[in-house]
Design a protein around this motif. Structure first.
Motif, PDB file in Angstrom:
ATOM      1  N   LEU A   1       0.657  -0.690  -0.055  1.00 48.52           N
ATOM      2  CA  LEU A   1      -0.122   0.112  -0.015  1.00 48.52           C
ATOM      3  C   LEU A   1       0.698   1.481   0.097  1.00 48.52           C
ATOM      4  N   THR A   2       0.541   2.227  -1.050  1.00 51.27           N
ATOM      5  CA  THR A   2       1.392   3.429  -1.057  1.00 51.27           C
ATOM      6  C   THR A   2       0.299   4.317  -1.380  1.00 51.27           C
ATOM      7  N   VAL A   3       0.567   5.576   0.085  1.00 50.74           N
ATOM      8  CA  VAL A   3      -0.281   5.913   0.027  1.00 50.74           C
ATOM      9  C   VAL A   3       0.350   7.666  -0.403  1.00 50.74           C
ATOM     10  N   GLY A   4      -0.596   8.558  -1.258  1.00 51.42           N
ATOM     11  CA  GLY A   4      -0.104  10.037  -2.035  1.00 51.42           C
ATOM     12  C   GLY A   4      -1.457  10.861  -2.446  1.00 51.42           C
ATOM     13  N   ARG A   5      -0.583  12.251  -2.415  1.00 52.78           N
ATOM     14  CA  ARG A   5      -1.430  13.599  -2.624  1.00 52.78           C
ATOM     15  C   ARG A   5      -1.318  14.100  -3.337  1.00 52.78           C
TER      16      ARG A   5
END
Length: 53
Positions: A17-21
């Motif tokens: 899981l990779t979260v970015g904005r």
């Protein structure tokens, strides 16, 4: 954007899981912006869905 990713990280349906904005520039005409504000405030009457949704 959610900051608690625990449910996704522990899910068997997802790998790593990779979260970015990222920021997005959105421009509106005066009429469409007024419509957006009325819709978000719940003051604009939405039409009823047709027989097929």
């Amino acid at each position: 954007m959610p900051t608690d990713t625990g449910e996704l990280a522990e899910s068997p349906f997802f790998g790593g899981l990779t979260v970015g904005r990222c920021a997005q520039q959105i421009t509106y005409t005066a009429d469409s912006y007024a419509d957006l504000l009325l819709t978000c405030s719940g003051r604009r009457a939405l039409t009823a869905p047709g027989p097929r949704g």
